[in-house]
Design an enzyme around this catalytic site. Sequence first.
Site, PDB file in Angstrom:
ATOM      1  CG  ASP A  80       3.933 100.282 105.904  1.00 22.67           C
ATOM      2  OD1 ASP A  80       2.936 101.010 106.056  1.00 22.67           O
ATOM      3  OD2 ASP A  80       4.738 100.432 104.966  1.00 22.67           O
ATOM      4  CD  GLU A 138       3.087 102.718  99.180  1.00 19.83           C
ATOM      5  OE1 GLU A 138       4.276 102.806  99.530  1.00 19.83           O
ATOM      6  OE2 GLU A 138       2.160 103.361  99.720  1.00 19.83           O
TER       7      GLU A 138
END
Length: 441
Positions: free
Chosen positions: A53, A273
């Site tokens: 990420d 998300e």
Amino acid sequence: MTDETRGESRPGTRARAGWTREQARRIERTDDTVAPIVYPPATDQVPEVHIWDTWFLRERDGTLASVDGYRVCFSLTAPSDLLPGKRHDVATIRCFYSEDGRTWHNAGPVFEAALGQRQWAGSALYDDDGSVYLYYTAAGEEGSEDLTYTQRIVGASGGRIDTDDGFDLSGPWTHHELLTPDGDRYEREEQSRGMIYTFRDPWFFEDPATGETWLLFEANTPVPEGSDACGGDAALQEFNGSVGLARSPTGDPLEWELEDPLLDAVGVNQELERPHVVYRDGLYYLFVSSHLHTFAPGLDGFDALYGFVAEELRGEYVPLNDSGLVATNPANAPFQSYSWMAFPHGEEVLVQSFFNYYDFDGETLDEIAHLPESEQMRRFGGSLGPTLRLDVEGSRTRILGALGHWHIPLDGEELPPTDRELIRRGNRADTGSYGARTGTE
């Protein structure tokens, strides 16, 4: 936007818009939504760590910051000799910087100490006075001998960038617990009945149209037992993802008040998300990432970037492309990329993600764990993937092509011509377990 395409609020929730099962049933791969096949880059720019990420240092209005000529990003990282499936348990935020948007350098871990047992994704603000604020998820309770999954939203202040002799990001940092779930609008861990509990992924945004200051985050909508949501079907109620919202009444980056959620997906999906917004042509484009395995029974989705559009930040969101699907992986490489993050560049919207598991066409990621450890390591990309190029017009999007791994164009950089036919040939489902090379590296 017609009544037929508007989102619908869910019974018992406070979101103005919802991702409905009817909309999600329209999800399908098309030439406009399938990304090119990804291959490993010729050179791994940061071989010492796994990278997943990632988020960029941004100005208040969401544009990517340029600090004395440097682009800056932050990533979750773990040592590259660690089995990839274990990386979330030891995640550390590192900083990377680049002068040309192509070659990136490792500035090392951001914090000597942070809240939580480990840190998960967030966002970063380069404020008007040169201060750096880093928002992240504190996962687990510090001091606990066992790995725990409590999640809190944290803001770290005190960061400064010094470019007098190269690049240096330093503190001293002060960590502030900003938000915890209220149990009413946002589910607490002890309320969770689903497969996954979420209260994470803070994303700072100052609305260019109104000047209001917001923090988006991923959460779950509480659905009490016996609720009539989803027709009272308890199995569907467990899939209760939402996009949460907090407001700063003064614009202070460390002062937040919980607001009602922007969007809920009760009965549709458990995880929305890394929510974030791109403001473009007077419209608000809300993007989230989600997984194949987090869709509710009776729905078939993919690991993909999903999106919605509204005329106001807290408006009634319409799913992009009728279903919400914006960008996904080819059927013959369904887990090659994940954790997409969109940002504007000229006439296009660009989308960054990380290079996940390639040369793998299993039905679920769980199958990775059954491979020999050497194969798990070989098939994990663990770096930034190619940057996707999107054409965005109203409630429609299409993938135009891709730039190279780690290529984040500088302001004003002209992009090369696109080749849509090359993308279509590379995404044919009959080209074997890994497809034909598409020349997008």
